[in-house]
Motif scaffolding. Structure first.
Motif, PDB file in Angstrom:
ATOM      1  N   LEU A 249      -0.480  -2.438   3.996  1.00  0.00           N
ATOM      2  CA  LEU A 249       0.367  -2.011   3.123  1.00  0.00           C
ATOM      3  C   LEU A 249      -0.312  -1.597   1.663  1.00  0.00           C
ATOM      4  O   LEU A 249      -1.274  -2.317   1.376  1.00  0.00           O
ATOM      5  CB  LEU A 249       1.598  -2.909   3.091  1.00  0.00           C
ATOM      6  CG  LEU A 249       2.573  -3.197   3.938  1.00  0.00           C
ATOM      7  CD1 LEU A 249       3.256  -4.255   3.604  1.00  0.00           C
ATOM      8  CD2 LEU A 249       3.535  -2.003   3.751  1.00  0.00           C
ATOM      9  N   SER A 250       0.305  -0.673   0.919  1.00  0.00           N
ATOM     10  CA  SER A 250      -0.120  -0.479  -0.354  1.00  0.00           C
ATOM     11  C   SER A 250       1.088  -1.383  -0.976  1.00  0.00           C
ATOM     12  O   SER A 250       2.189  -0.573  -1.301  1.00  0.00           O
ATOM     13  CB  SER A 250      -0.248   0.965  -0.687  1.00  0.00           C
ATOM     14  OG  SER A 250      -0.222   1.311  -2.170  1.00  0.00           O
ATOM     15  N   GLY A 251       0.801  -2.323  -1.675  1.00  0.00           N
ATOM     16  CA  GLY A 251       1.951  -3.151  -2.035  1.00  0.00           C
ATOM     17  C   GLY A 251       2.285  -4.046  -0.915  1.00  0.00           C
ATOM     18  O   GLY A 251       1.790  -4.191   0.293  1.00  0.00           O
ATOM     19  N   ASN A 252       3.201  -4.773  -1.045  1.00  0.00           N
ATOM     20  CA  ASN A 252       3.583  -5.783  -0.142  1.00  0.00           C
ATOM     21  C   ASN A 252       5.255  -5.561   0.229  1.00  0.00           C
ATOM     22  O   ASN A 252       5.869  -6.534   0.540  1.00  0.00           O
ATOM     23  CB  ASN A 252       3.424  -7.470  -0.524  1.00  0.00           C
ATOM     24  CG  ASN A 252       3.154  -8.131   0.574  1.00  0.00           C
ATOM     25  OD1 ASN A 252       3.065  -7.843   1.618  1.00  0.00           O
ATOM     26  ND2 ASN A 252       3.628  -9.584   0.448  1.00  0.00           N
ATOM     27  N   GLY A 256       6.955  -0.325   2.536  1.00  0.00           N
ATOM     28  CA  GLY A 256       6.024   0.319   1.489  1.00  0.00           C
ATOM     29  C   GLY A 256       5.313   1.416   2.349  1.00  0.00           C
ATOM     30  O   GLY A 256       5.239   1.725   3.387  1.00  0.00           O
ATOM     31  N   LEU A 257       4.306   2.146   1.602  1.00  0.00           N
ATOM     32  CA  LEU A 257       3.327   3.101   1.937  1.00  0.00           C
ATOM     33  C   LEU A 257       2.452   2.397   2.424  1.00  0.00           C
ATOM     34  O   LEU A 257       1.711   1.402   1.977  1.00  0.00           O
ATOM     35  CB  LEU A 257       2.823   3.791   0.643  1.00  0.00           C
ATOM     36  CG  LEU A 257       2.068   5.050   1.042  1.00  0.00           C
ATOM     37  CD1 LEU A 257       2.776   6.185   1.849  1.00  0.00           C
ATOM     38  CD2 LEU A 257       1.516   5.756  -0.099  1.00  0.00           C
ATOM     39  N   THR A 258       1.776   2.820   3.888  1.00  0.00           N
ATOM     40  CA  THR A 258       0.637   2.179   4.298  1.00  0.00           C
ATOM     41  C   THR A 258      -0.616   3.125   4.163  1.00  0.00           C
ATOM     42  O   THR A 258      -0.530   4.280   4.249  1.00  0.00           O
ATOM     43  CB  THR A 258       0.813   1.830   5.698  1.00  0.00           C
ATOM     44  OG1 THR A 258       1.305   3.065   6.305  1.00  0.00           O
ATOM     45  CG2 THR A 258       1.718   0.639   5.840  1.00  0.00           C
ATOM     46  N   GLU A 259      -1.878   2.453   3.897  1.00  0.00           N
ATOM     47  CA  GLU A 259      -2.872   3.337   3.790  1.00  0.00           C
ATOM     48  C   GLU A 259      -4.054   2.488   4.351  1.00  0.00           C
ATOM     49  O   GLU A 259      -4.091   1.422   4.581  1.00  0.00           O
ATOM     50  CB  GLU A 259      -3.036   3.240   2.118  1.00  0.00           C
ATOM     51  CG  GLU A 259      -2.187   3.898   1.723  1.00  0.00           C
ATOM     52  CD  GLU A 259      -2.362   5.694   1.449  1.00  0.00           C
ATOM     53  OE1 GLU A 259      -3.146   6.173   2.264  1.00  0.00           O
ATOM     54  OE2 GLU A 259      -1.399   6.342   0.813  1.00  0.00           O
ATOM     55  N   TYR A 260      -5.343   3.032   4.332  1.00  0.00           N
ATOM     56  CA  TYR A 260      -6.508   2.611   4.778  1.00  0.00           C
ATOM     57  C   TYR A 260      -6.930   1.877   3.512  1.00  0.00           C
ATOM     58  O   TYR A 260      -6.934   2.262   2.173  1.00  0.00           O
ATOM     59  CB  TYR A 260      -7.776   3.623   5.291  1.00  0.00           C
ATOM     60  CG  TYR A 260      -7.449   3.777   6.516  1.00  0.00           C
ATOM     61  CD1 TYR A 260      -8.016   3.137   7.614  1.00  0.00           C
ATOM     62  CD2 TYR A 260      -7.025   5.323   7.031  1.00  0.00           C
ATOM     63  CE1 TYR A 260      -7.657   3.325   9.024  1.00  0.00           C
ATOM     64  CE2 TYR A 260      -6.734   5.365   8.437  1.00  0.00           C
ATOM     65  CZ  TYR A 260      -7.226   4.546   9.320  1.00  0.00           C
ATOM     66  OH  TYR A 260      -7.142   4.595  10.760  1.00  0.00           O
ATOM     67  N   ARG A 261      -7.607   0.831   3.517  1.00  0.00           N
ATOM     68  CA  ARG A 261      -7.943  -0.332   2.366  1.00  0.00           C
ATOM     69  C   ARG A 261      -9.157  -0.570   2.389  1.00  0.00           C
ATOM     70  O   ARG A 261      -9.923  -0.717   3.591  1.00  0.00           O
ATOM     71  CB  ARG A 261      -6.973  -1.296   2.539  1.00  0.00           C
ATOM     72  CG  ARG A 261      -5.524  -1.279   2.497  1.00  0.00           C
ATOM     73  CD  ARG A 261      -4.687  -2.252   2.321  1.00  0.00           C
ATOM     74  NE  ARG A 261      -4.839  -3.455   3.151  1.00  0.00           N
ATOM     75  CZ  ARG A 261      -4.086  -4.566   3.287  1.00  0.00           C
ATOM     76  NH1 ARG A 261      -2.925  -4.631   2.630  1.00  0.00           N
ATOM     77  NH2 ARG A 261      -4.344  -5.303   4.217  1.00  0.00           N
ATOM     78  N   LEU A 262      -9.849  -0.888   1.271  1.00  0.00           N
ATOM     79  CA  LEU A 262     -10.986  -1.401   1.162  1.00  0.00           C
ATOM     80  C   LEU A 262     -11.282  -2.585   0.452  1.00  0.00           C
ATOM     81  O   LEU A 262     -10.611  -2.712  -0.811  1.00  0.00           O
ATOM     82  CB  LEU A 262     -12.024  -0.341   0.510  1.00  0.00           C
ATOM     83  CG  LEU A 262     -13.474  -0.927   0.319  1.00  0.00           C
ATOM     84  CD1 LEU A 262     -14.508   0.356   0.744  1.00  0.00           C
ATOM     85  CD2 LEU A 262     -14.076  -1.269  -1.066  1.00  0.00           C
ATOM     86  N   HIS A 263     -11.681  -3.857   1.038  1.00  0.00           N
ATOM     87  CA  HIS A 263     -11.872  -4.936   0.391  1.00  0.00           C
ATOM     88  C   HIS A 263     -13.183  -5.147  -0.176  1.00  0.00           C
ATOM     89  O   HIS A 263     -14.347  -5.247   0.579  1.00  0.00           O
ATOM     90  CB  HIS A 263     -11.505  -6.306   1.456  1.00  0.00           C
ATOM     91  CG  HIS A 263     -10.161  -6.067   2.112  1.00  0.00           C
ATOM     92  ND1 HIS A 263      -9.075  -6.278   1.365  1.00  0.00           N
ATOM     93  CD2 HIS A 263      -9.938  -5.799   3.299  1.00  0.00           C
ATOM     94  CE1 HIS A 263      -8.073  -6.102   2.101  1.00  0.00           C
ATOM     95  NE2 HIS A 263      -8.374  -5.955   3.340  1.00  0.00           N
TER      96      HIS A 263
END
Length: 602
Positions: A249-252, A256-263
Motif C-alpha cells: 500500500l501507498s499509505g495504509n 488505497g493505491l498499491t505500488e512497488y516500494r523500496l525500504h
C-alpha cells in the motif's frame, strides 16, 4: 518428580506436533519466487536458507547467497513473523514456513501483484557475516510490473528521483518518488480517453515508486526523511537509493493505491529541488483577484452537541474539532490571505451558516492589516444553498466597490450555488463569479449511472460537472444582462483538470483559461502522486486582454500534511506532549494552492 512429569508432557506435545506437521520441502529462494507474480509453491510448507538483508518491525528480508543466475526470478523474499525479529543484517539463517501470497488490498491491480512471503515460520541462525551485495537495476523499468523480478531483493536505484507525493509521510513514513521529475495528472495535459492520456498514465505508473520506512507503525517518531529545513516538499530530489523492493500500500488505507516500494538500507539524503515561495509574485496590474479553497473553515467546532450547516446537524460539521485547532487553522489562513494581498478573494469551503465564518476571517485580517482593510460581500440573493459549505467573497473597500448585492445561482444542478458580485474599480465595471463544482468522491450507488466512474480518468460525477458548466454559461449571460457589465472572471475549484469535459465545455464556449496562458504545466493539487490544477481562472474575451498575469501560489499542495493545524495523528499518541511541526505561517494552510489573477484596468 514434578519437573520430570512436565518435561515428559512437553516432549510428548512436541512429538505429536512434529508428527502432525506437514513435512517441508527444501528449496532455494528463487524456486519459491518462481517466474510469475505468484509462487509455484503457494500454500506449501518449505525450508530455505539465505542471508538477512533488512529487518522490519514485523519480520525481515532475506536473500539467496548465490542466486540462480536467472533474471526472471527473484533471489529475495520477506519473512513475516508478526513481531520484532531477533536477527540482524548479515545473519545466515534457515527458515521453515508456509508460502503465502499477500494481497494488501482488494483492487485488480493489487490482486495482480501479490507479495510473496513466508509465514508461520521457524527461524534458526546458522552464522553471521556480511550483508548481501545489492543488485544495480535500471529505474524506471521498461514495463510496469518488471520490478516483480527483484521483489524482496536488495537493490541499488541509480540516478535522480523526485518527490512527487508526501501525503503519507507523517502518518505512515512514506514518500512517493518518480524518475524524470514531477508526475503530472494526464488529464491536465490531454483529453480524457485519448491515446496521449493513456500513454502518460502508463508512463507515470512505470516512473513512480514508494519510499517506505520499513515499519508498519503509524505516526513514526521521529518523522523520517527530514529533508532541507525539516520537511520534504514535492519537487525535492534524492540521488541514488539503496534498499529492498516489495509491493504494498501507498499509505495504509483499506482501498488505497498499491505500488512497488523500496525500504531504504541507508538514510536517503534529500536536496531542495522546489524551494518554498515565501511570498506570491508581486502584483503586475492595477487589481489582483484571487481564489482560495480553505479546506473547510468552520467556526462551529466539530464535537458532541454541535449543529452545523443549514440542516443544523453535527453530520454537517467539518474542520477544527477544538478551540486550539481552530486558532491554528485561522492563523495559517489569515497569514496566507494577508500575503496574497488581493483586492478581491473568492473563498471556498466556508461554513454555510450565515456570514459568521467569513466575518471572523475579515476581523482577523483587519486586526493584522488595519481596520477596514477588508470587507465581505453580502449574503447572496438566491441563498447559499443546502450544502454544509458555501462560497464567499471578500474585498478591499479602498480598491473596489460592490455594485448592488451579490447574487447566487441556486438551480438544483449545483451542489453549491454559484456566487456572483458586480464590482467597480477605477470606473470600470466587471463581474466576478465563484464556482465550486461537484467533487469526484462518494460515487453514485445506482449501477450504470452516467455519473459513475467510467474509467477514463475523470472520476465520478463527471456528467453532473458538465451540466454545472453548462448552467454556469447561462448564468454568466444572465449576470451580464443584469449588471450591464460584459467583463467576467470565473474563479474557483471546478473539481476537474484542464482537459476534462467540464473545463472544455467552458473554454470551447467563449471562456479563456488564464492560468494556462502563463503556465504550461499548472497545478494546485496533488493526488495519488500526480499534480494538476483543479482551481481555475477563466475570463470572457472582453476581459482577457487586460489580464497580465495569473498563476498559483504553491504553499499547500507541495507541503507535507503533518504541517497543518490538526492535532490528530501526531507523534507520540499523547497529543499534549507531541513534537509538533506546526508553524504560524501560510504553509499547509489548506490542501489546495490559492490562485491569483492580475488585471490592468487602465
Amino acid at each position: 518428580m514434578k519437573n520430570v512429569l512436565l518435561f515428559l508432557v512437553a516432549f510428548l506435545c512436541l512429538a505429536l506436533a512434529a508428527e502432525a506437521a506437514e513435512p517441508s520441502v527444501v528449496v532455494s529462494i528463487p524456486q519459491i519466487q518462481g517466474r510469475g507474480a505468484r509462487s509455484p509453491l503457494e500454500g506449501q510448507s518449505v525450508t530455505t536458507t539465505g542471508v538477512v538483508s533488512l529487518v522490519t518491525n514485523l519480520g525481515f528480508f532475506m536473500q539467496d547467497e548465490t542466486g540462480d543466475g536467472d533474471e526472471s526470478t527473484s533471489d529475495g523474499i520477506y519473512v513475516h513473523q508478526g513481531l520484532m525479529p531477533w536477527v540482524t543484517p548479515g545473519d545466515r539463517v534457515r527458515v521453515q514456513g508456509g508460502v503465502n501470497e499477500y494481497v494488501p488490498e482488494s483492487s485488480a491491480l493489487a490482486r495482480a501483484n501479490p507479495h510473496t512471503e513466508l509465514t508461520r515460520v521457524q527461524v534458526d541462525i546458522l552464522s553471521s557475516g556480511p550483508s548481501p551485495v545489492p543488485k544495480r537495476i535500471m529505474f524506471p523499468p521498461a514495463a510496469e510490473g518488471d520490478l516483480e523480478r527483484v521483489e524482496g531483493m536488495l537493490v541499488e536505484l541509480p540516478g535522480l528521483l523526485t518527490v512527487t507525493q508526501n501525503y503519507f509521510l507523517g502518518r505512515y513514513g512514506q514518500l512517493t518518488l518518480a524518475a524524470g521529475g514531477r508526475l503530472m495528472r494526464p488529464l491536465s495535459q490531454f483529453v480524457a480517453g485519448s491515446a496521449e492520456a493513456r500513454a502518460l498514465a502508463a508512463e507515470n505508473a512505470r516512473r513512480r515508486i514508494v519510499l517506505d520506512d520499513g515499519s508498519s507503525r503509524q505516526n513514526p517518531d521521529p518523522t523520517p526523511y527530514p529533508g532541507s529545513g525539516g520537511q520534504v516538499r514535492v519537487g525535492d530530489r534524492v540521488q541514488s537509493l539503496l534498499g529492498v523492493i516489495d509491493y504494498g500500500l501507498s499509505g495504509n488505507e483499506g482501498a488505497g493505491l498499491t505500488e512497488y516500494r523500496l525500504h531504504p538500507l541507508t538514510p536517503p539524503l534529500f536536496t531542495r529541488g522546489n524551494p518554498r515561495p515565501e511570498l506570491p509574485p508581486a502584483p503586475k496590474g492595477d487589481l489582483r483577484i484571487a481564489s482560495f479553497n480553505l479546506q473547510n473553515y468552520f467556526i462551529t467546532l466539530d464535537r458532541s452537541g454541535a449543529d452545523c450547516g443549514p440542516g443544523a446537524s453535527r453530520n454537517d460539521c467539518r474542520g477544527a474539532d477544538s478551540a486550539m485547532e481552530l486558532q491554528r487553522q485561522r492563523t495559517k489562513i489569515i497569514h496566507a490571505l494577508a500575503a496574497l494581498s488581493a483586492d478581491v478573494v473568492g473563498l471556498l469551503e466556508v461554513e454555510n451558516r450565515g456570514n459568521e465564518a467569513v466575518q471572523d476571517l475579515v476581523a482577523g485580517l483587519n486586526d493584522r492589516l488595519g481596520a477596514g482593510t477588508y470587507a465581505s460581500v453580502s449574503l447572496p440573493e438566491g441563498g447559499a444553498g443546502s450544502d454544509a459549505i458555501r462560497s464567499a467573497m471578500i474585498y478591499r473597500p479602498a480598491r473596489v466597490v460592490p455594485l448592488g448585492a451579490s447574487v447566487s445561482d441556486s438551480r438544483p444542478v449545483h451542489n453549491r450555488p454559484l456566487l456572483a458580485q458586480t464590482l467597480v474599480a477605477q470606473g470600470r465595471r466587471f463581474n466576478v463569479i465563484v464556482a465550486h463544482f461537484k467533487s469526484k468522491g462518494r460515487c453514485p450507488s445506482e449501477p450504470g449511472s452516467l455519473d459513475g466512474d467510467l474509467g477514463d480518468g475523470q472520476g465520478c460525477w463527471n456528467a453532473r460537472r458538465v451540466a454545472q458548466a453548462q448552467a454556469t454559461r447561462t448564468f454568466i449571460s444572465a449576470m451580464q444582462r443584469r449588471s450591464g457589465a460584459q467583463d467576467v472572471l470565473l474563479i474557483g475549484d471546478l473539481n476537474a483538470y484542464a482537459r476534462e469535459a467540464p473545463v472544455l465545455d467552458l473554454v470551447h464556449n467563449g471562456l479563456v483559461d488564464q492560468i494556462a496562458r502563463f503556465d504550461t504545466k499548472p497545478y494546485s493539487y496533488v493526488f495519488d502522486g500526480e499534480s494538476g490544477a483543479l482551481d481555475h481562472a477563466l475570463s470572457n474575451e472582453s476581459l482577457w486582454p487586460r489580464i497580465v498575469s495569473a498563476g498559483h501560489w504553491h504553499i499547500n499542495a507541495d507541503e507535507p500534511v503533518y504541517l497543518d493545524y490538526n492535532l490528530e495523528f501526531r507523534q507520540p499518541a499523547c497529543r499534549s506532549c507531541a513534537p509538533d511541526h506546526y508553524q504560524p505561517d501560510p504553509f499547509r494552510s489548506s490542501d489546495h494552492d490559492p490562485l491569483y489573477v492580475d488585471i490592468r484596468l487602465r
